[in-house]
Design a protein around this motif. Structure first.
Motif, PDB file in Angstrom:
ATOM      1  N   GLU A   1      -0.791  13.681   2.683  1.00  0.00           N
ATOM      2  CA  GLU A   1      -0.037  12.972   1.314  1.00  0.00           C
ATOM      3  C   GLU A   1      -0.496  14.575  -0.122  1.00  0.00           C
ATOM      4  OE1 GLU A   1      -0.094   9.075   0.352  1.00  0.00           O
ATOM      5  OE2 GLU A   1       0.055   8.306   2.531  1.00  0.00           O
ATOM      6  N   TYR A   2       0.616  13.712  -0.213  1.00  0.00           N
ATOM      7  CA  TYR A   2      -0.201  15.295  -1.856  1.00  0.00           C
ATOM      8  C   TYR A   2      -1.301  15.240  -2.241  1.00  0.00           C
ATOM      9  CZ  TYR A   2       0.955  18.025  -5.838  1.00  0.00           C
ATOM     10  OH  TYR A   2       0.952  18.995  -6.800  1.00  0.00           O
ATOM     11  N   ARG A   3      -1.224  13.154  -2.562  1.00  0.00           N
ATOM     12  CA  ARG A   3      -2.486  13.447  -3.232  1.00  0.00           C
ATOM     13  C   ARG A   3      -3.662  14.186  -2.807  1.00  0.00           C
ATOM     14  NH1 ARG A   3      -3.924   7.867  -1.803  1.00  0.00           N
ATOM     15  NH2 ARG A   3      -2.197   7.285  -0.427  1.00  0.00           N
TER      16      ARG A   3
ATOM     17  N   ASP B   1       4.506  22.769   0.487  1.00  0.00           N
ATOM     18  CA  ASP B   1       5.038  21.615   0.352  1.00  0.00           C
ATOM     19  C   ASP B   1       6.133  21.931   2.498  1.00  0.00           C
ATOM     20  OD1 ASP B   1       5.951  19.201  -0.273  1.00  0.00           O
ATOM     21  OD2 ASP B   1       7.291  20.279  -1.761  1.00  0.00           O
TER      22      ASP B   1
ATOM     23  N   PRO C   1      -2.197   2.270   6.967  1.00  0.00           N
ATOM     24  CA  PRO C   1      -1.105   1.829   5.728  1.00  0.00           C
ATOM     25  C   PRO C   1       0.487   0.912   6.165  1.00  0.00           C
ATOM     26  CG  PRO C   1      -2.791   3.651   4.734  1.00  0.00           C
ATOM     27  CD  PRO C   1      -2.604   3.804   6.088  1.00  0.00           C
TER      28      PRO C   1
ATOM     29  N   GLU D   1     -10.087  11.693  -0.146  1.00  0.00           N
ATOM     30  CA  GLU D   1     -10.284  11.357  -1.659  1.00  0.00           C
ATOM     31  C   GLU D   1     -11.451  10.599  -1.266  1.00  0.00           C
ATOM     32  OE1 GLU D   1      -6.427   9.863  -3.454  1.00  0.00           O
ATOM     33  OE2 GLU D   1      -6.389   9.065  -1.243  1.00  0.00           O
TER      34      GLU D   1
ATOM     35  N   ASN E   1       1.393   9.629  -5.161  1.00  0.00           N
ATOM     36  CA  ASN E   1       1.767  11.002  -5.606  1.00  0.00           C
ATOM     37  C   ASN E   1       2.345  11.506  -6.154  1.00  0.00           C
ATOM     38  OD1 ASN E   1       0.443  11.353  -2.789  1.00  0.00           O
ATOM     39  ND2 ASN E   1       2.098  10.108  -1.469  1.00  0.00           N
TER      40      ASN E   1
ATOM     41  N   GLU F   1       1.073  -1.298  -0.036  1.00  0.00           N
ATOM     42  CA  GLU F   1      -0.014  -0.171   0.148  1.00  0.00           C
ATOM     43  C   GLU F   1       0.214   1.303  -0.155  1.00  0.00           C
ATOM     44  OE1 GLU F   1      -0.586  -2.599   2.147  1.00  0.00           O
ATOM     45  OE2 GLU F   1      -2.387  -3.330   2.376  1.00  0.00           O
ATOM     46  N   LYS F   2       1.747   0.785   1.139  1.00  0.00           N
ATOM     47  CA  LYS F   2       3.108   1.965   0.779  1.00  0.00           C
ATOM     48  C   LYS F   2       2.929   2.831   0.020  1.00  0.00           C
ATOM     49  CE  LYS F   2       4.443   4.104   5.230  1.00  0.00           C
ATOM     50  NZ  LYS F   2       4.191   4.201   6.476  1.00  0.00           N
TER      51      LYS F   2
ATOM     52  N   ASP G   1       2.524  16.378   2.684  1.00  0.00           N
ATOM     53  CA  ASP G   1       2.915  15.474   1.696  1.00  0.00           C
ATOM     54  C   ASP G   1       3.392  13.997   2.577  1.00  0.00           C
ATOM     55  OD1 ASP G   1       3.573  13.609  -0.646  1.00  0.00           O
ATOM     56  OD2 ASP G   1       5.478  14.254  -1.065  1.00  0.00           O
TER      57      ASP G   1
ATOM     58  N   LEU H   1      -3.865  17.004  -2.952  1.00  0.00           N
ATOM     59  CA  LEU H   1      -4.476  17.862  -4.178  1.00  0.00           C
ATOM     60  C   LEU H   1      -6.380  18.060  -4.168  1.00  0.00           C
ATOM     61  CD1 LEU H   1      -3.331  18.739  -7.138  1.00  0.00           C
ATOM     62  CD2 LEU H   1      -3.401  16.452  -7.724  1.00  0.00           C
TER      63      LEU H   1
ATOM     64  N   PHE I   1       0.779  12.503  -9.216  1.00  0.00           N
ATOM     65  CA  PHE I   1       0.485  13.921  -8.825  1.00  0.00           C
ATOM     66  C   PHE I   1       1.106  14.438  -8.969  1.00  0.00           C
ATOM     67  CE2 PHE I   1      -3.811  11.014  -7.295  1.00  0.00           C
ATOM     68  CZ  PHE I   1      -4.924  11.688  -8.218  1.00  0.00           C
ATOM     69  N   ARG I   2       2.027  14.709  -8.232  1.00  0.00           N
ATOM     70  CA  ARG I   2       3.350  15.971  -8.313  1.00  0.00           C
ATOM     71  C   ARG I   2       3.812  16.295  -9.684  1.00  0.00           C
ATOM     72  NH1 ARG I   2       5.936  18.150  -4.382  1.00  0.00           N
ATOM     73  NH2 ARG I   2       5.604  16.933  -2.428  1.00  0.00           N
TER      74      ARG I   2
ATOM     75  N   GLU J   1      -1.131  -3.890   7.269  1.00  0.00           N
ATOM     76  CA  GLU J   1      -1.948  -4.687   6.793  1.00  0.00           C
ATOM     77  C   GLU J   1      -1.867  -6.302   7.997  1.00  0.00           C
ATOM     78  OE1 GLU J   1      -0.751  -2.172   5.286  1.00  0.00           O
ATOM     79  OE2 GLU J   1      -2.856  -1.071   4.311  1.00  0.00           O
ATOM     80  N   LYS J   2      -0.745  -6.003   7.470  1.00  0.00           N
ATOM     81  CA  LYS J   2       0.098  -7.187   7.245  1.00  0.00           C
ATOM     82  C   LYS J   2       0.048  -7.593   9.206  1.00  0.00           C
ATOM     83  CE  LYS J   2       2.410  -9.075   4.516  1.00  0.00           C
ATOM     84  NZ  LYS J   2       3.826  -9.983   3.184  1.00  0.00           N
TER      85      LYS J   2
ATOM     86  N   PRO K   1       8.193   5.779  12.072  1.00  0.00           N
ATOM     87  CA  PRO K   1       9.411   5.821  10.703  1.00  0.00           C
ATOM     88  C   PRO K   1       8.791   4.735   9.884  1.00  0.00           C
ATOM     89  CG  PRO K   1      10.256   4.057  12.684  1.00  0.00           C
ATOM     90  CD  PRO K   1       9.223   5.185  13.145  1.00  0.00           C
ATOM     91  N   GLU K   2       9.687   6.138   8.945  1.00  0.00           N
ATOM     92  CA  GLU K   2       8.925   5.053   7.187  1.00  0.00           C
ATOM     93  C   GLU K   2      10.079   3.481   7.010  1.00  0.00           C
ATOM     94  OE1 GLU K   2       7.555   5.839   5.123  1.00  0.00           O
ATOM     95  OE2 GLU K   2       7.148   8.014   6.310  1.00  0.00           O
ATOM     96  N   GLU K   3       9.329   2.821   6.462  1.00  0.00           N
ATOM     97  CA  GLU K   3       9.809   0.855   6.839  1.00  0.00           C
ATOM     98  C   GLU K   3      11.671   1.560   5.650  1.00  0.00           C
ATOM     99  OE1 GLU K   3       8.051   2.704   4.357  1.00  0.00           O
ATOM    100  OE2 GLU K   3       7.886   1.394   2.680  1.00  0.00           O
TER     101      GLU K   3
END
Lengths: 556, 556
Positions: free
Chosen positions: B393-395, B418, B336, B201, A347, A339-340, B18, B398, A350-351, B339-340, B43-45
């Protein structure tokens, strides 16, 4: 085991139960073994550095002379992806439909074993003899053409394996599933059914692939500049629908991404894709045509970082760049865990200024797996005495079991199994049989199975807080320090900003060694343990981190 | 910068654009700076080993004397979680509603800085002066009580920040959002609106939290044994609804999980939770009551491996074990990336024999963020001249911008920014202003910002194929090898099964060193590079892996 199993039927999975991936199911009657599918699985997030995972087939290798063949139900990676590895250990014939075999042959060629493998093309008209068993096939609908279910006729009765399926009443290629044949098989009596559980938690029927064609055409109709469609390379029906949309709306189509090019070639050659002459263009020619005359079909619908879509989105693709005003269709839903990555590409698109059509907001994807009503229809057509839900995580298997019960399969005749659990049927009676040894084999580069729990645990440790190597050279004669201790760290702290910390750490090692020498610790192992313990304690107090500590003692 | 900014209004984000997380927005007029929120982000993965991420506040530290205060809109981690770190660098007062302050004080106490921080409780009746600006507040509905939006009255005009919100027409605690106050603010004229984009969204209105209460009661009504509810600790409305369900159906409630216990204590003390006397029991007492008389509320709705739910599911919780027949409600949707992990817990719970109610199959969760119709309602109430979508996030930003346009905000007055982009407004005219330096600060253990790209790159490398350390001791006098080369590996291959490979690798190092000595390579750096290159090439050919190679030369 030989004697005991004569006259007994064993059914078990070497992969595919309580997981999505590495499907491999086995039907054994006495001295005859039939294998159905040989898939791979993508690594879990804790399998650091691993490329793919395949089933442990030691049972089949030990019983090699009994294995009559491997039947492949369709050409998806989770059903055929293990073959290049498995066929190196197991010299047995394989059986598959034409398209499935085309995809397999490409793999075997890359693995340099194509000519060593006996290959037989099957169809829904075939009957193949596998020792004391016979197999026939029925066509199903799935997200790849030429998918089949298998009916293995054993001396104990018929065992039916659905493969992956849904019922598509308006299939893109016009080929309905062989419902009449399924009904006939059911009428003759089926001992045991193994059926796809992927969508057993979803209510209703799964939508027809042809509805996606409508969604895609809708987007083509409105798009002012180029249209880029990302989907699974193996979804040939969907590729066909993109081809059709191009034909209708007067666009040329460029194919990008290695596996997309490969599948389009194989499927066109074998007649599974019908592409009008002159519709395809090379990626190099995209910029020579007006934007509204071009479409692109590409890999990358799961957000894979090396995929064509990701590279096009980040302007790092050699030939195609996505531009403001382009329309991107992501014709897939995220596989859990992706998903990420997909969100990040959306993103980015769209940017750039592209318009992005993705599944949460539109009708450009349907699943290839049947939902609850599809599954009940299959159960009602086949009418099995015994039922084993396959191809799914535990919750899906459980939901499928409940569906089976709801359509009249007796609860005591439903077996939710783990990989390696066997169902033993003799004289029409089923019970749990012997446990078959199985598991997962991790593939990392060229290594098959050489990465185990210790290596993975170390990678996990290293990934969290890095490593400190402590080296010291001692005199062989009197044990005094000749050089060091030196501390080298990687992945722990940024060295330039942490000089003081590392200096202090060196002091800790020095003090520990002095203490050990006073106490006349002469064993290196004890010395190393002391260094590791004292340094670990010091670093945790100062940083709340636990890097791996690797003391090395050299003797001169 | 001082002079230029006198008489100018700057609006910018130091975090929250974003991205989901580390929200921090700044309104600056001349020499006065007001900060809204100070959140953290998980943190991101690819941020291996990192605990949390906070915004880079160097701009605020450099302009410390101008910062009039930090306003906290509500008590979620992505809005207040950065405070313990940020307030160590920034000695400024903070402003928050009663519950939000209660949660903050708990954090500051743990960080041993409670007494150093000036704290002011605000409400929708407050007006606070912040240099040349004044702030007032309006209540909103969100998944935590006591959430507010902020109206900062600047000499240039009013800047409104919504905080996180939805419009709940039937709120659990009966407190509607301050729609009249919003209308009043809008009527007076708003220069700029900053509004929550999380669900921009999603079509329609977000459902009312009270519908979840009905879903939960439905489950309680049917449950035969214990009911375990996992939800976010901060969702006090939901905790209240579980309390209510217990009261109605005659169950006692045990609270488990550190943050759940903590929040229940704070919220009860401050009057945000209304728990009937004798309803709560200690986890130790669960087994003394009949199963149908007990419910448990717990953390772990995101599948966190150390959470109470995961430990209860895996029989590793000290006090509570989930048993066959128990009902587990997971009252949350996966964030997001989670999920797992959640899927794994659901499988495990079904395996135990529990009944699991989770969001894909029932009505036990609604979002706390407004969907498209909520967002349009806010835009129509506030009627801003300028609009900055925030918190997404950006989307999402937007999509929110498109919503704003659809309700009549002029497209040239909508600014998708940003982090660090500033909007400069003077004499009623807005344009992009100076770029403000910002970024992310990684926190690993006690280290704040000491882990940078090099360390993360090393952790990534180490996590993929492990490390090989090559140690050799050379003579200071003539450069001959006195000891080694020794190769030690971690996370590369399982050593016992790869002795040959490591022996061959040692040979490669020996040959390389011989060659270097013949060529009279005397610089250690060159020698190390040669060893690294030859060994890397050898290992890649043999294994297709690229472990980190760390040559260490000791001199005696």
């Amino acid at each position: 085991m030989n004697k005991n199993q004569r006259g007994k039927l064993l059914i078990f999975a070497l992969g595919g139960l309580d997981e999505i991936g590495k499907n491999m199911y086995v039907v054994q009657y006495g001295n005859d073994i039939v294998v159905i599918d040989a898939g791979l699985k993508f690594p879990e997030e804790d399998m650091l550095g691993i490329d793919i995972v395949i089933p442990d087939i030691s049972y089949l290798v030990e019983n090699q002379e009994k294995v009559r063949g491997i039947i492949l139900t369709h050409g998806h990676e989770d059903h055929i992806g293990g073959l290049p590895y498995i066929l190196k250990q197991l010299k047995v014939p394989i059986y598959a439909t034409k398209l499935t075999m085309g995809l397999i042959e490409h793999k075997l060629k890359e693995a340099h074993i194509l000519n060593e493998v006996k290959r037989y093309i099957i169809s829904n008209q075939s009957e193949i003899t596998l020792g004391s068993m016979k197999a026939t096939f029925f066509n199903t609908n799935h997200s790849i053409p030429d998918s089949v279910g298998v009916c293995v006729q054993t001396p104990e009765g018929a065992v039916v394996h659905t493969g992956d399926f849904k019922f598509d009443m308006t299939p893109v290629n016009g080929h309905l599933a062989d419902m009449h044949k399924m009904a006939e098989i059911g009428k003759k009596g089926v001992l045991c059914l193994l059926s796809d559980s992927t969508n057993a938690e979803r209510s209703g029927f799964t939508g027809s692939e042809s509805t996606v064609g409508e969604g895609i055409q809708e987007v083509f109709r409105k798009a002012k500049q180029r249209v880029i469609v990302a989907t699974f390379a193996s979804n040939i029906h969907r590729i066909q629908q993109v081809v059709d949309a191009c034909h209708i709306y007067g666009r040329k189509l460029a194919v990008v991404g290695r596996s997309m090019v490969n599948v389009v070639n194989i499927a066109s050659e074998l007649g599974y894709l019908n592409i009008p002459k002159d519709l395809l263009i090379e990626p190099d020619d995209i910029n020579r045509l007006p934007a509204h005359k071009v479409a692109v079909i590409s890999t990358g619908s799961q957000g894979e970082s090396m995929s064509a879509l990701n590279r096009m989105a980040n302007a790092s693709h050699r030939k195609v760049e996505i531009l403001p005003g382009d329309t991107v269709i992501i014709a897939a839903t995220p596989i859990p865990g992706n998903e990420k990555m997909i969100g990040r590409i959306v993103n980015q698109l769209f940017r750039i200024g592209a318009d992005v059509v993705y599944s949460t907001t539109s009708h450009v994807h349907v699943s290839g797996h049947g939902s609850q009503e599809d599954l009940k229809l299959m159960l009602n057509l086949i009418k099995p005495r015994y039922f084993i839900p396959i191809h799914g995580e535990y919750r899906m298997l459980l939901a499928h079991a409940q569906l089976a019960e709801s359509v009249g399969v007796r609860p005591e005749n439903i077996f939710i199994c783990d990989n390696g659990d066997s169902l033993e049927i003799s004289n029409g009676k089923a019970r749990y049989g012997p446990k078959i040894s199985t598991g997962k084999v991790l593939i990392d580069g060229l290594g098959v199975g050489d990465v185990g729990n210790i290596v993975l645990r170390d990678r996990k440790l290293l990934s969290q807080d890095g490593i400190l190597v402590v080296v010291v050279t001692l005199s062989k004669t009197n044990g005094t320090i000749l050089s060091g201790p030196d501390i080298i760290s990687r992945g722990f702290v940024y060295v330039r900003e942490s000089e003081q910390l590392l200096d202090d750490a060196t002091q800790v090692v020095n003090q520990t060694m002095e203490r050990c020498m006073k106490e006349q610790v002469s064993e290196w192992a004890s010395l190393k343990t002391s260094i590791r313990d004292s340094l670990s304690k010091f670093l945790y107090e100062r940083t709340r981190r636990r890097p791996m500590i690797l003391p090395i003692i050299m003797e001169v």
